[in-house]
Motif scaffolding. Structure first.
Motif, PDB file in Angstrom:
ATOM      1  N   THR A  24       0.816  -1.217   0.000  1.00 24.93           N
ATOM      2  CA  THR A  24       0.000   0.000   0.000  1.00 24.93           C
ATOM      3  C   THR A  24       0.850   1.268   0.000  1.00 24.93           C
ATOM      4  O   THR A  24       0.387   2.324   0.409  1.00 24.93           O
ATOM      5  CB  THR A  24      -0.953   0.005   1.214  1.00 24.93           C
ATOM      6  OG1 THR A  24      -0.203  -0.265   2.409  1.00 24.93           O
ATOM      7  CG2 THR A  24      -2.037  -1.036   1.062  1.00 24.93           C
ATOM      8  N   GLN A  25       2.083   1.166  -0.472  1.00 28.74           N
ATOM      9  CA  GLN A  25       2.908   2.362  -0.584  1.00 28.74           C
ATOM     10  C   GLN A  25       2.384   3.314  -1.656  1.00 28.74           C
ATOM     11  O   GLN A  25       2.521   4.529  -1.544  1.00 28.74           O
ATOM     12  CB  GLN A  25       4.361   1.984  -0.914  1.00 28.74           C
ATOM     13  CG  GLN A  25       5.181   1.613   0.312  1.00 28.74           C
ATOM     14  CD  GLN A  25       6.651   1.434  -0.032  1.00 28.74           C
ATOM     15  OE1 GLN A  25       7.031   1.308  -1.193  1.00 28.74           O
ATOM     16  NE2 GLN A  25       7.494   1.417   0.985  1.00 28.74           N
ATOM     17  N   LYS A  26       1.774   2.757  -2.700  1.00 32.42           N
ATOM     18  CA  LYS A  26       1.355   3.581  -3.831  1.00 32.42           C
ATOM     19  C   LYS A  26      -0.146   3.514  -4.103  1.00 32.42           C
ATOM     20  O   LYS A  26      -0.627   4.106  -5.065  1.00 32.42           O
ATOM     21  CB  LYS A  26       2.111   3.148  -5.098  1.00 32.42           C
ATOM     22  CG  LYS A  26       3.619   3.271  -4.979  1.00 32.42           C
ATOM     23  CD  LYS A  26       4.310   2.679  -6.193  1.00 32.42           C
ATOM     24  CE  LYS A  26       5.824   2.665  -6.010  1.00 32.42           C
ATOM     25  NZ  LYS A  26       6.493   1.967  -7.143  1.00 32.42           N
ATOM     26  N   LEU A  27      -0.886   2.784  -3.285  1.00 33.18           N
ATOM     27  CA  LEU A  27      -2.327   2.704  -3.507  1.00 33.18           C
ATOM     28  C   LEU A  27      -3.060   2.486  -2.197  1.00 33.18           C
ATOM     29  O   LEU A  27      -2.494   1.981  -1.221  1.00 33.18           O
ATOM     30  CB  LEU A  27      -2.687   1.598  -4.505  1.00 33.18           C
ATOM     31  CG  LEU A  27      -2.673   0.135  -4.085  1.00 33.18           C
ATOM     32  CD1 LEU A  27      -3.340  -0.712  -5.162  1.00 33.18           C
ATOM     33  CD2 LEU A  27      -1.271  -0.380  -3.859  1.00 33.18           C
ATOM     34  N   ALA A  28      -4.328   2.885  -2.167  1.00 33.64           N
ATOM     35  CA  ALA A  28      -5.157   2.728  -0.980  1.00 33.64           C
ATOM     36  C   ALA A  28      -5.448   1.247  -0.749  1.00 33.64           C
ATOM     37  O   ALA A  28      -5.521   0.454  -1.700  1.00 33.64           O
ATOM     38  CB  ALA A  28      -6.461   3.498  -1.153  1.00 33.64           C
ATOM     39  N   LYS A  29      -5.634   0.895   0.515  1.00 38.97           N
ATOM     40  CA  LYS A  29      -5.858  -0.508   0.868  1.00 38.97           C
ATOM     41  C   LYS A  29      -7.017  -1.147   0.094  1.00 38.97           C
ATOM     42  O   LYS A  29      -6.888  -2.294  -0.367  1.00 38.97           O
ATOM     43  CB  LYS A  29      -6.070  -0.615   2.379  1.00 38.97           C
ATOM     44  CG  LYS A  29      -6.284  -2.024   2.881  1.00 38.97           C
ATOM     45  CD  LYS A  29      -6.108  -2.147   4.393  1.00 38.97           C
ATOM     46  CE  LYS A  29      -6.929  -1.160   5.166  1.00 38.97           C
ATOM     47  NZ  LYS A  29      -6.871  -1.407   6.625  1.00 38.97           N
ATOM     48  N   PRO A  30      -8.164  -0.472  -0.081  1.00 41.88           N
ATOM     49  CA  PRO A  30      -9.262  -1.115  -0.826  1.00 41.88           C
ATOM     50  C   PRO A  30      -8.931  -1.423  -2.283  1.00 41.88           C
ATOM     51  O   PRO A  30      -9.647  -2.186  -2.925  1.00 41.88           O
ATOM     52  CB  PRO A  30     -10.392  -0.084  -0.730  1.00 41.88           C
ATOM     53  CG  PRO A  30     -10.080   0.718   0.485  1.00 41.88           C
ATOM     54  CD  PRO A  30      -8.590   0.808   0.509  1.00 41.88           C
ATOM     55  N   ALA A  31      -7.850  -0.834  -2.813  1.00 39.56           N
ATOM     56  CA  ALA A  31      -7.464  -1.093  -4.205  1.00 39.56           C
ATOM     57  C   ALA A  31      -6.494  -2.255  -4.331  1.00 39.56           C
ATOM     58  O   ALA A  31      -6.091  -2.607  -5.450  1.00 39.56           O
ATOM     59  CB  ALA A  31      -6.847   0.164  -4.819  1.00 39.56           C
ATOM     60  N   VAL A  32      -6.112  -2.880  -3.233  1.00 39.16           N
ATOM     61  CA  VAL A  32      -5.180  -4.013  -3.287  1.00 39.16           C
ATOM     62  C   VAL A  32      -5.842  -5.185  -4.021  1.00 39.16           C
ATOM     63  O   VAL A  32      -6.990  -5.533  -3.742  1.00 39.16           O
ATOM     64  CB  VAL A  32      -4.769  -4.439  -1.857  1.00 39.16           C
ATOM     65  CG1 VAL A  32      -4.002  -5.761  -1.873  1.00 39.16           C
ATOM     66  CG2 VAL A  32      -3.918  -3.349  -1.205  1.00 39.16           C
ATOM     67  N   PRO A  33      -5.141  -5.803  -4.974  1.00 37.99           N
ATOM     68  CA  PRO A  33      -5.711  -6.941  -5.701  1.00 37.99           C
ATOM     69  C   PRO A  33      -6.019  -8.108  -4.781  1.00 37.99           C
ATOM     70  O   PRO A  33      -5.331  -8.337  -3.780  1.00 37.99           O
ATOM     71  CB  PRO A  33      -4.592  -7.310  -6.696  1.00 37.99           C
ATOM     72  CG  PRO A  33      -3.821  -6.045  -6.880  1.00 37.99           C
ATOM     73  CD  PRO A  33      -3.834  -5.389  -5.530  1.00 37.99           C
ATOM     74  N   TYR A  34      -7.070  -8.856  -5.155  1.00 38.20           N
ATOM     75  CA  TYR A  34      -7.494  -9.999  -4.344  1.00 38.20           C
ATOM     76  C   TYR A  34      -8.102 -11.074  -5.245  1.00 38.20           C
ATOM     77  O   TYR A  34      -8.843 -10.773  -6.183  1.00 38.20           O
ATOM     78  CB  TYR A  34      -8.534  -9.556  -3.304  1.00 38.20           C
ATOM     79  CG  TYR A  34      -9.138 -10.727  -2.554  1.00 38.20           C
ATOM     80  CD1 TYR A  34      -8.496 -11.271  -1.440  1.00 38.20           C
ATOM     81  CD2 TYR A  34     -10.325 -11.328  -2.983  1.00 38.20           C
ATOM     82  CE1 TYR A  34      -9.026 -12.366  -0.774  1.00 38.20           C
ATOM     83  CE2 TYR A  34     -10.852 -12.425  -2.322  1.00 38.20           C
ATOM     84  CZ  TYR A  34     -10.197 -12.935  -1.222  1.00 38.20           C
ATOM     85  OH  TYR A  34     -10.706 -14.033  -0.564  1.00 38.20           O
ATOM     86  N   GLY A  35      -7.774 -12.321  -4.944  1.00 37.38           N
ATOM     87  CA  GLY A  35      -8.490 -13.455  -5.522  1.00 37.38           C
ATOM     88  C   GLY A  35      -8.362 -13.659  -7.013  1.00 37.38           C
ATOM     89  O   GLY A  35      -9.253 -14.221  -7.645  1.00 37.38           O
ATOM     90  N   GLY A  36      -7.272 -13.218  -7.619  1.00 36.93           N
ATOM     91  CA  GLY A  36      -7.033 -13.496  -9.024  1.00 36.93           C
ATOM     92  C   GLY A  36      -7.579 -12.471  -9.989  1.00 36.93           C
ATOM     93  O   GLY A  36      -6.947 -12.183 -11.000  1.00 36.93           O
TER      94      GLY A  36
END
Length: 418
Positions: A24-36
């Motif tokens: 999350t250095q460059k993006l907000a936590k909700p934008a973290v990729p998940y599940g493929g």
């Protein structure tokens, strides 16, 4: 003039997510990729549209660029109505001088005008860092049936873990008589999920009062909820049954992705009756060469696999070359695992290259001191050179130059440095 909406959802998506480190250095936590093929925010947004909620405000603050681009017009979630749909709400300078959101309650307070335009009866407050499927309309129906001022979603957790959560102690009818924040000796196992339904007239009043209260931290859990409870407002717990995971740490993010590979975990992302929508570029089908070995893994579109992949989640356009091994890991979009590289118990962020014969992470049984074992994390857009070894639990945010196996060359380089 905006048409009246019975319900408006406000999705808190501005958190820094510092416990996720380089992810999350460059993006907000909700934008973290998940599940493929998803990002974390897909879950609350999909829950809203599936629950019949048409007006959704997404409150952003920290590193919002990727998140804003991802949400776009909201079309991917069918939330692109002309007078409703999803709206990204960033903090802004006001007459009084307020700008950055100073707490969860303050974030909603700063957007009272947005909510008022729809003249809603109820407001649903959501977090942007949870993985779950939930019908909010059922929770709203329970709120109405109880003539409640506030309804809080709770999930039953093991007693040993209850001290990590805000605990709701309830009467037999579900009404809340006490709220304990991370109690040492919990009286119940009703853990708050950070999902609230408020009657808007009551919430509006308390937000304004809280904003004017000197010394308040302007937080729902610390200020708004305790004040409402002390004032004798009708507050009820809503029991949620199903899969729910707070993915705010590296371990929980890794575990939740691995849960998708476990047939016994009740999180079906292929359920047509409750689809989880996402906004992803179209990619060709994945390709498995004659040398590929894939077991119990999730492989997204656009992947090119010639190596071995076991119990792992690979996002779109990942390349695993001949002789490479990926086990118990999450490989995010656009990564390349070069020939002979080994990636175990690791999360590799977007567009990173793992060089030939590099070793990333390790299996726990191969580590003598278990305190030094953990999931290894490699940041995005990095180059990890040939023959590099990255230890378990490490978090890498910069390129690492290739290591040489030639002893003579190493000796010469050492003499040059001296």
């Amino acid at each position: 003039m905006y048409p009246k909406q019975e319900v408006v959802a406000m999705l808190l998506a501005g958190g820094q997510g510092s416990r996720l480190g380089v992810l999350t250095q460059k993006l907000a936590k909700p934008a973290v990729p998940y599940g493929g093929k998803y990002r974390i925010i897909d879950f609350p947004l999909s829950n809203c549209v599936n629950s019949g909620i048409e007006a959704v405000g997404v409150l952003t603050q920290y590193q919002p660029l990727v998140l804003n681009e991802y949400i776009g017009s909201g079309q991917a979630w069918d939330l692109d109505g002309m007078n409703s749909g999803v709206r990204v709400l960033s903090p802004y300078q006001q007459v009084k001088g307020a700008d950055w959101y100073s707490g969860t309650a303050n974030a909603i307070y700063q957007n009272i005008n947005y909510i008022d335009r729809y003249n809603p009866d109820y407001v649903v407050i959501l977090s942007g860092d949870h993985i779950y499927k939930m019908d909010y309309s059922k929770m709203i129906a329970a709120h109405k049936a109880n003539s409640a001022d506030c309804t809080i979603a709770v999930i039953d957790v093991p007693l040993a873990e209850a001290s990590r959560f805000g605990i709701m102690n309830t009467n037999p009818d579900g009404s809340i008589y006490e709220f304990e924040e991370k109690p040492k000796n919990p009286k119940s196992t009703n853990a708050s999920m950070g999902i609230y339904v408020f009657s808007w007239d009551k919430l509006r009043k308390y937000l304004i009062e809280d904003e004017e209260t000197e010394g308040s931290s302007h937080d729902f859990g610390k200020d708004i909820l305790p004040k409402m409870l002390n004032d004798g407002q009708r507050m009820f717990a809503y029991q949620f049954q199903g899969y729910w995971k707070d993915v705010g740490t590296i371990d929980s993010l890794w575990e939740s992705n691995m849960d998708l590979l476990d047939p016994n975990v009740p999180l079906d992302l292929n359920d047509e009756s409750w689809k989880i929508y996402s906004s992803n570029p179209v990619a060709p089908p994945h390709y498995l060469s004659a040398t590929a070995q894939v077991q119990n893994s999730l492989i997204a579109d656009g992947c090119d696999i010639s190596g071995s992949v076991d119990f792992s989640v690979l996002f779109n356009n990942v390349t695993v070359k001949h002789g490479a091994v990926v086990q118990d890991s999450i490989i995010m979009p656009g990564c390349t695992i070069e020939e002979g590289a080994v990636v175990q118990y690791a999360i590799v962020s977007e567009n990173t290259v793992i060089g030939k014969n590099a070793v990333i992470g390790a299996r726990p049984e191969d580590i003598e001191d278990k305190d030094n074992w953990g999931v290894t994390v490699i940041g995005d857009n990095l180059n990890i050179g040939e023959n590099v070894k990255v230890e378990p639990k490490a978090m890498i945010s910069e390129d690492i130059e290739a290591q040489t196996d030639d002893k003579e060359e190493t000796k010469e380089e050492t003499e040059e440095v001296k």
